[in-house]
Scaffold this active site. Structure first.
Site, PDB file in Angstrom:
ATOM      1  N   TYR A  40       1.171  20.760   2.323  1.00 52.94           N
ATOM      2  CA  TYR A  40       0.553  19.460   2.016  1.00 52.94           C
ATOM      3  C   TYR A  40      -0.774  19.706   1.319  1.00 52.94           C
ATOM      4  CZ  TYR A  40      -2.052  15.149   2.490  1.00 52.94           C
ATOM      5  OH  TYR A  40      -2.804  14.035   2.205  1.00 52.94           O
TER       6      TYR A  40
ATOM      7  N   GLU B 294      -2.347  12.726  -3.688  1.00 52.31           N
ATOM      8  CA  GLU B 294      -1.643  13.492  -2.662  1.00 52.31           C
ATOM      9  C   GLU B 294      -0.385  14.128  -3.222  1.00 52.31           C
ATOM     10  OE1 GLU B 294      -1.028  11.939   1.593  1.00 52.31           O
ATOM     11  OE2 GLU B 294       0.904  11.539   0.636  1.00 52.31           O
TER      12      GLU B 294
END
Length: 379
Positions: A101, A189
């Protein structure tokens, strides 16, 4: 403004992030054309502004053209969390070895952009924060100094074991931060950031949210607004200088000032009601804006009463009164309207409403108005 995955990837690619080949399809003809340009296997992903696409069957792997056509047909037109899929993103598949991530978000507590990485890629970061917070590594960036490459490397070595790959991943973290700043984003993101079997890095999924207030600097981003999933009332309200967000309740709200609007929704909740919207007519309202606000609120069939809560500072109560009179004269208002007017030109505004003979329910306090609006909405 929340960009869908395909638009997010398009803007991140401009900043040098590694995006695998792919294209958006809206029809089966588009699908067939795109498949002719890609290497198999491919991934077909529903493009909707909600999470949980994979669990809902909106993400499929296809090894052949025939299989891809069949799966694209199944996804196009399906519903995910009540939203119809009108387009799919078709990309070349990545042979995944490791998922990471990576994200940049505004942290209101530190008042800085925060770069976050986690070895728990492919999972909602909120879930990781709840179940395994130690797996999330953060760096709060001083916006004056920026995000130094050595800080990026410190983060990268916490989630990538191979030194060469860690250095490469660090360079992409810097590019992701540059994209965040350059786009005036609230969130940038990549989840997951994938290391494939060949040791290559790919931004397999992406999400970008751009600050609406900065869109005047980004006409190219504004053009990416996906009208298939936008709330048209919110866009129309913005054109008239109104701040409007539709909610699920039955008490319509018209208020001046964002803080008072939030407090109005809170007090409606306190007394057992449910606000149908957030609507701020602004600090320098005029009759036209009030009329438009009423029109937008009344389009919602769930609205059973309207609470007009005005504290006149810059806003003049007589302007609000004039707008309400014009609204009632130009449209069929079938729901009860509760009004609380206080502040600048309060007496003049109240006098205008009394002389108009409009079927308004008046309130002297904010709490009284909320209670009356809730009561009328329940009848």
């Amino acid at each position: 403004m929340k960009l869908l995955e395909y638009s997010s990837k398009e803007v991140l690619k401009r900043y040098g992030l590694p995006i695998q080949p792919g294209e958006v399809a809206r029809t089966q003809e588009d699908v067939e054309r795109i498949l002719g340009t890609l290497k198999f296997p491919v991934v077909i992903k529903a493009q909707v502004p909600v999470g949980g696409r994979g669990k809902a069957g909106g993400v499929k792997l296809a090894n052949t053209k025939e299989e891809a056509l069949e799966k694209a047909k199944a996804i196009l037109g399906m519903e995910i969390k009540g939203i119809k899929v009108k387009k799919v993103l078709i990309t070349e598949a990545v042979d995944i070895d490791k998922e990471i991530y990576a994200g940049v978000v505004v942290d209101r507590r530190s008042k800085r952009p925060v770069v976050m990485v986690s070895s728990e890629g492919g999972v909602d970061i909120e879930e990781v924060a709840r179940t395994k917070p130690e797996a999330i590594h953060k760096y709060a960036v001083d916006p004056i100094l920026g995000f130094p490459p050595y800080r990026a490397r410190e983060l990268a070595f916490k989630v990538v074991d191979d030194p060469k790959l860690a250095v490469k991943f660090a360079s992409y973290l810097v590019k992701l931060y540059n994209a965040f700043v350059g786009l005036d984003a609230q969130l940038a993101e990549i989840n997951p950031f994938v290391i494939d079997k060949n040791g290559e890095l790919w931004a397999v999924d992406a999400k970008v949210i751009v600050d609406d207030n900065a869109l005047f600097r980004h006409p190219d981003i504004e053009r990416m607004r996906d009208m298939d999933y936008e709330n048209l009332e919110e866009l129309e309200a913005k054109q008239y200088g109104l701040s409007f967000v539709k909610l699920e309740g039955n008490v319509g709200c018209m208020v001046n000032g964002a803080g008072l609007a939030m407090a109005t929704m809170d007090i409606i909740k306190k007394y057992g009601g449910e606000p149908a919207n957030f609507l701020d007519v602004g600090g320098s309202s005029n009759p036209e804006k009030v009329t438009k606000a009423m029109e937008i609120i009344l389009r919602d069939p769930n609205v059973k009463s309207i609470y007009v809560n005005i504290f006149g500072g810059i806003t003049r109560c007589d302007d609000i009164a004039r707008g309400l009179i014009e609204a009632f004269s130009s449209m069929d208002v079938k729901v009860p309207v509760v009004i609380r007017l206080t502040g600048t030109n309060e007496e003049l505004g109240k006098k205008m409403l009394e002389e108009s003979g409009l079927p308004l329910v008046t309130a002297s306090t904010m709490a009284e108005g909320a209670q009356k609006a809730i009561e009328l909405a329940s009848k």
